[in-house]
Design a protein around this motif. Structure first.
Motif, mmCIF file in Angstrom:
data_model
loop_
_atom_site.group_PDB
_atom_site.id
_atom_site.type_symbol
_atom_site.label_atom_id
_atom_site.label_comp_id
_atom_site.label_asym_id
_atom_site.label_seq_id
_atom_site.Cartn_x
_atom_site.Cartn_y
_atom_site.Cartn_z
ATOM 1 N N ARG A 195 88.848 16.942 -22.673
ATOM 2 C CA ARG A 195 88.545 15.772 -23.507
ATOM 3 C C ARG A 195 89.457 15.736 -24.723
ATOM 4 N N LEU A 196 89.709 16.891 -25.302
ATOM 5 C CA LEU A 196 90.596 16.956 -26.459
ATOM 6 C C LEU A 196 91.993 16.485 -26.090
ATOM 7 N N LYS A 197 92.443 16.867 -24.896
ATOM 8 C CA LYS A 197 93.752 16.418 -24.422
ATOM 9 C C LYS A 197 93.789 14.893 -24.312
ATOM 10 N N GLU A 198 92.705 14.293 -23.802
ATOM 11 C CA GLU A 198 92.631 12.831 -23.683
ATOM 12 C C GLU A 198 92.739 12.165 -25.057
ATOM 13 N N ILE A 199 92.065 12.740 -26.043
ATOM 14 C CA ILE A 199 92.087 12.168 -27.397
ATOM 15 C C ILE A 199 93.490 12.239 -27.999
ATOM 16 N N ILE A 200 94.121 13.421 -27.888
ATOM 17 C CA ILE A 200 95.452 13.589 -28.458
ATOM 18 C C ILE A 200 96.462 12.688 -27.761
ATOM 19 N N GLN A 201 96.355 12.571 -26.438
ATOM 20 C CA GLN A 201 97.304 11.737 -25.704
ATOM 21 C C GLN A 201 97.104 10.254 -26.014
ATOM 22 N N ALA A 202 95.854 9.854 -26.276
ATOM 23 C CA ALA A 202 95.622 8.467 -26.681
ATOM 24 C C ALA A 202 96.283 8.188 -28.029
ATOM 25 N N LEU A 203 96.211 9.149 -28.950
ATOM 26 C CA LEU A 203 96.888 8.988 -30.243
ATOM 27 C C LEU A 203 98.398 8.880 -30.048
ATOM 28 N N MET A 204 98.948 9.704 -29.155
ATOM 29 C CA MET A 204 100.382 9.646 -28.878
ATOM 30 C C MET A 204 100.750 8.312 -28.234
ATOM 31 N N LYS A 205 99.931 7.854 -27.300
ATOM 32 C CA LYS A 205 100.199 6.616 -26.576
ATOM 33 C C LYS A 205 100.326 5.427 -27.527
ATOM 34 N N TYR A 206 99.486 5.424 -28.557
ATOM 35 C CA TYR A 206 99.489 4.295 -29.489
ATOM 36 C C TYR A 206 100.251 4.619 -30.779
ATOM 37 N N MET B 269 92.703 0.213 -30.977
ATOM 38 C CA MET B 269 92.993 0.344 -29.545
ATOM 39 C C MET B 269 92.718 1.765 -29.055
ATOM 40 N N VAL B 270 93.036 2.765 -29.889
ATOM 41 C CA VAL B 270 92.734 4.152 -29.541
ATOM 42 C C VAL B 270 91.240 4.324 -29.330
ATOM 43 N N PHE B 271 90.447 3.825 -30.271
ATOM 44 C CA PHE B 271 88.995 3.970 -30.185
ATOM 45 C C PHE B 271 88.446 3.261 -28.951
ATOM 46 N N GLU B 272 88.972 2.073 -28.654
ATOM 47 C CA GLU B 272 88.511 1.345 -27.466
ATOM 48 C C GLU B 272 88.791 2.149 -26.194
ATOM 49 N N GLU B 273 89.955 2.788 -26.126
ATOM 50 C CA GLU B 273 90.321 3.550 -24.943
ATOM 51 C C GLU B 273 89.491 4.825 -24.812
ATOM 52 N N LEU B 274 89.110 5.417 -25.930
ATOM 53 C CA LEU B 274 88.385 6.691 -25.889
ATOM 54 C C LEU B 274 86.900 6.524 -25.599
ATOM 55 N N GLY B 275 86.376 5.315 -25.689
ATOM 56 C CA GLY B 275 85.022 5.067 -25.215
ATOM 57 C C GLY B 275 83.910 5.129 -26.234
ATOM 58 N N PRO B 276 82.660 5.301 -25.751
ATOM 59 C CA PRO B 276 81.442 5.066 -26.532
ATOM 60 C C PRO B 276 81.393 5.713 -27.910
ATOM 61 N N ALA C 124 88.643 -1.605 -42.122
ATOM 62 C CA ALA C 124 87.250 -1.985 -41.889
ATOM 63 C C ALA C 124 87.173 -3.330 -41.174
ATOM 64 N N THR C 125 88.000 -4.276 -41.603
ATOM 65 C CA THR C 125 88.011 -5.602 -40.970
ATOM 66 C C THR C 125 88.441 -5.507 -39.513
ATOM 67 N N GLU C 126 89.462 -4.697 -39.243
ATOM 68 C CA GLU C 126 89.952 -4.546 -37.869
ATOM 69 C C GLU C 126 88.887 -3.934 -36.968
ATOM 70 N N PHE C 127 88.124 -2.993 -37.489
ATOM 71 C CA PHE C 127 87.114 -2.315 -36.670
ATOM 72 C C PHE C 127 85.914 -3.203 -36.362
ATOM 73 N N THR C 128 85.765 -4.309 -37.063
ATOM 74 C CA THR C 128 84.688 -5.247 -36.713
ATOM 75 C C THR C 128 84.937 -5.880 -35.348
ATOM 76 N N LYS C 129 86.170 -5.788 -34.836
ATOM 77 C CA LYS C 129 86.503 -6.372 -33.533
ATOM 78 C C LYS C 129 86.078 -5.480 -32.366
ATOM 79 N N LEU C 130 85.650 -4.254 -32.656
ATOM 80 C CA LEU C 130 85.243 -3.338 -31.588
ATOM 81 C C LEU C 130 83.971 -3.845 -30.915
ATOM 82 N N GLN C 131 84.007 -3.957 -29.613
ATOM 83 C CA GLN C 131 82.863 -4.415 -28.844
ATOM 84 C C GLN C 131 82.190 -3.238 -28.145
#
Length: 553
Positions: free
Chosen positions: A13-24, A63-70, A91-98
Motif C-alpha cells: 500500500r505504501l508503494k501505491e501511495i508513493i507511486q501515485a505521488l510520483m505519477k502526479y 487527483m492523488v487523493f482520488e486515485e488512492l481511494g476512501p 481547501a477550495t480544490e478539495f471541496t471537489k472530492l466526491q
C-alpha cells in the motif's frame, strides 16, 4: 493513538501511495523525504510518471487523493474544512472530492446485517430493497420496511473498510512526521496535526453508534421546535456497523434552492439560520457539515438535518467568547476584536497591535461597504483566521474554523432562498441574549459556586504569598527601588486588594446562601444572598470606577 510501527506498515500500500505521488509530479516532494535506501524507498525510484499535467499543485494533490481511494478522499474532505491549516486554494480544490464509489454486493450486506443484529433479515424487515440508494467510501444505504410497516433507511458499513483505514492511518502518520521533520517549507501546514485531527474524525464517522446518539441528541435540542427535526433512530436495529433510521421523504435543500416553487423560502431561510445559530450559541452541539445535501425540506416547510457522523462540540465559555467576538466583528470594533482574540488565547498579548489592527481593518473593509444583508459572518471569520495563522502564528481552535465554514454554508443557503435575508438581524438578538444571560444573578451565582474553592484557596494563600514576596525582597532576590511614589502605589494597591478580598468573600458566602430556599425571597433568591450580591456589586463597581478614573491598577 497508536504510535507508528514499521512492523505494521503495509509496504504494498505504501508503494501505491508513493507511486501515485510520483505519477502526479510530486517527485520533488518524495525526493526531499530522503526515502531512497530504505526497504521500500528504492521501489519508488523505479517508477516514472507518464502523465503530462499542466495544472496547479492543489489540483494534482486532489487527483492523488482520488486515485488512492476512501481514506484519502475523506482526508481531503476534512482538509477542505480547514483553510486555516492548508490554505484557501487547497481547501477550495478539495471541496471537489466526491465520496461516491461502487456498491458492494447484497449477499455480503445481508451477512453483515444478520451477524450484527443476530437475526435473519426476514425477521426484522418486511421488505428490504437490494438496490442501494447511495454508496460511499464508508458505507451504503438501502431502503427497507420494518415488520410494523415503518419505512426506514439502513446504512451498512463497507466490509474491510476499518482494516483499510487502519493501514492508511499508519502510513499517513509516518509520512506526515517525515514531511514535518525534513521539509521546512511545509512545516507551516503542520501535517502531523492534520492527520491527528483526521484520525479522530474518521474513527467517529465509522462508529454508527455515535452517529445514532448524535442524531438523538440533536432531536432533543429541537424537541419544542416544530420547524426543525432529525430522522428517528431505531436503536434496537442499530449497531456500530448498522444504522437503521427513519426514511426521510422530502426534498433536498439543494433542489429547493434550484426550484423553490411550492415552498415558503423566507420561512425556510429563517429556520435554517436560526436553527444553526441556536446550535452554536445555545446548545454548543452543532452539525459540522450543513451543506445543502445534508438538509431536507419536509411538509409545512419543516427543515430536517441528516448525516450526523460529523458533529462539533463547544463548551459554555467558548460559546460566550465566540458571541462577544461575533458582535465585535459585526460592529467593526477592531480594538475590541484584538482584545478578545488575546483573551481567548488565540494570539499572544505581545503581538504588534498596530500591524495587526491594520490587517484586521483591511479584511473588514472588504465587507463594510456592503449592506447588512450582504455581510456573511462566516466568511469574515474565515478570512480573519487564515492571516492570523500564517502571519501571527495564532492558535486557532479547530472548532473556530469548523464554525466559520459551517456558518458560511448556512448563510449561503439562506441567501439563496431569500435574497433579502439579513443574517445579522437574526443573529444579533440571540447573541445579545446570550451575553445578557452571562451577567444574570443566577449565572454569576453558578460561576462563583463552581469556583468558590479556587477563591477560597486564593484568599487562604494570599498572606503566605505576600510573605514569600517580602522575604525575597529582604534577601535581595528581588530588588526594589524605593520612592515616595512607590510607597503611595503600594498603599493604594493594598487598599484595593483588601476591597477585592472582601468582594470575593461576599460572593463566596452569598453563593452558599443562594442555594438555600428558605426565608424571605427576592427574585427567587434568599434575601441574605441577594443583599450579599448587591453589596459585592456596589463595591465592585466602585473599585472599577476608581481604577478607570485614576488609570491605576
Amino acid at each position: 493513538m497508536m504510535p507508528f510501527s514499521r512492523k505494521r506498515v503495509d509496504y504494498q500500500r505504501l508503494k501505491e501511495i508513493i507511486q501515485a505521488l510520483m505519477k502526479y509530479q510530486f517527485d520533488n516532494l518524495v525526493g526531499e523525504l530522503e526515502l531512497k535506501g530504505s526497504r521500500w524507498g528504492d521501489l519508488l525510484y523505479k517508477y516514472d510518471s507518464d502523465v503530462d499535467l499542466d495544472v496547479t499543485a492543489p489540483e494534482r494533490l486532489r487527483m492523488v487523493f482520488e486515485e488512492l481511494g476512501p481514506t484519502f478522499i475523506k482526508l481531503g474532505q476534512m482538509m477542505s474544512t480547514r483553510p486555516d491549516l492548508v490554505g484557501q486554494k487547497m481547501a477550495t480544490e478539495f471541496t471537489k472530492l466526491q465520496d461516491d464509489t461502487l456498491p458492494f454486493d447484497f449477499d455480503t450486506l445481508k451477512l453483515i446485517i444478520e451477524n450484527e443484529l443476530d437475526k435473519p433479515l426476514a425477521e426484522v424487515f418486511r421488505v428490504f430493497e437490494e438496490e442501494q440508494l447511495a454508496a460511499a467510501s464508508i458505507g451504503q444505504v438501502h431502503s427497507a420496511v420494518l415488520k410494523d410497516g415503518t419505512l426506514v433507511a439502513v446504512k451498512v458499513q463497507r466490509p474491510g473498510i476499518q482494516d483499510t483505514v487502519e493501514k492508511d492511518l499508519v502510513i499517513m502518520h509516518h509520512l506526515a512526521d517525515l514531511i514535518h521533520k525534513r521539509i521546512s517549507s511545509l512545516r507551516v501546514f503542520n501535517f502531523p496535526e492534520i492527520v491527528d485531527e483526521f484520525e479522530k474524525s474518521i474513527r467517529k464517522e465509522m462508529d454508527y453508534t455515535l452517529e445514532a446518539r448524535n442524531a438523538e441528541n440533536f432531536q432533543a435540542h429541537f424537541a419544542r421546535n416544530d420547524g426543525i427535526r432529525a430522522p428517528t433512530i431505531f436503536q434496537e436495529y442499530s449497531t456500530s456497523l448498522v444504522l437503521t433510521m427513519e426514511f426521510i421523504q422530502g426534498t433536498k435543500m439543494s433542489q429547493v434552492m434550484e426550484n423553490p416553487t411550492g415552498f415558503d423560502n423566507k420561512i425556510l431561510a429563517e429556520r435554517v439560520a436560526q436553527s444553526y445559530f441556536q446550535q452554536i450559541m445555545v446548545d454548543g452541539f452543532f452539525h459540522a457539515d450543513p451543506h445543502p445535501g445534508n438538509l431536507y425540506v419536509l411538509e409545512d416547510n419543516v427543515v430536517c438535518y441528516i448525516d450526523f457522523g460529523m458533529m462539533g462540540h463547544i463548551d459554555h465559555d467558548f460559546m460566550q467568547n465566540l458571541a462577544e467576538l461575533f458582535i465585535q466583528v459585526i460592529e467593526y470594533k477592531v480594538d475590541a476584536i484584538i482584545n478578545q482574540l488575546i483573551y481567548m488565547d488565540i494570539i499572544d498579548d505581545y503581538v504588534d497591535r498596530s500591524t495587526l489592527k491594520r490587517d484586521i481593518m483591511d479584511i473588514l473593509d472588504h465587507y463594510y461597504g456592503a449592506s447588512l444583508n450582504e455581510m456573511h459572518v462566516g466568511d469574515i471569520l474565515g478570512d480573519l483566521a487564515v492571516p492570523l495563522i500564517t502571519k501571527y502564528q495564532a492558535r486557532i481552535p479547530p472548532e473556530f474554523t469548523l464554525i466559520a465554514r459551517a456558518v458560511s454554508l448556512i448563510e449561503d443557503v439562506a441567501h439563496s432562498l431569500d435574497g433579502e435575508f439579513d443574517a445579522t438581524a437574526q443573529f444579533k438578538p440571540m447573541v445579545r441574549k446570550l451575553l445578557l444571560k452571562k451577567f444574570s444573578p443566577k449565572n454569576m451565582a453558578d460561576l462563583f459556586r463552581d469556583n468558590m474553592f479556587e477563591l477560597e484557596h486564593l484568599v487562604k494563600n494570599l498572606p503566605r504569598n505576600i510573605n514569600r514576596l517580602v522575604a525575597k525582597v529582604e534577601t535581595g532576590e528581588i530588588k526594589v527601588k524605593y520612592s515616595e511614589e512607590l510607597a503611595e502605589d503600594i498603599e493604594r494597591t493594598s487598599n484595593k486588594l483588601v476591597v477585592a478580598i472582601i468582594i470575593a468573600a461576599l460572593l463566596v458566602g452569598s453563593s452558599w446562601i443562594i442555594q438555600i430556599d428558605k426565608g424571605p425571597m427576592v427574585w427567587d433568591m434568599p434575601l441574605l444572598g441577594f443583599l450579599g450580591f448587591a453589596a459585592s456589586g456596589v463595591l465592585g463597581v466602585g473599585l472599577i470606577i476608581y481604577i478607570l478614573r485614576y488609570r491605576k491598577i
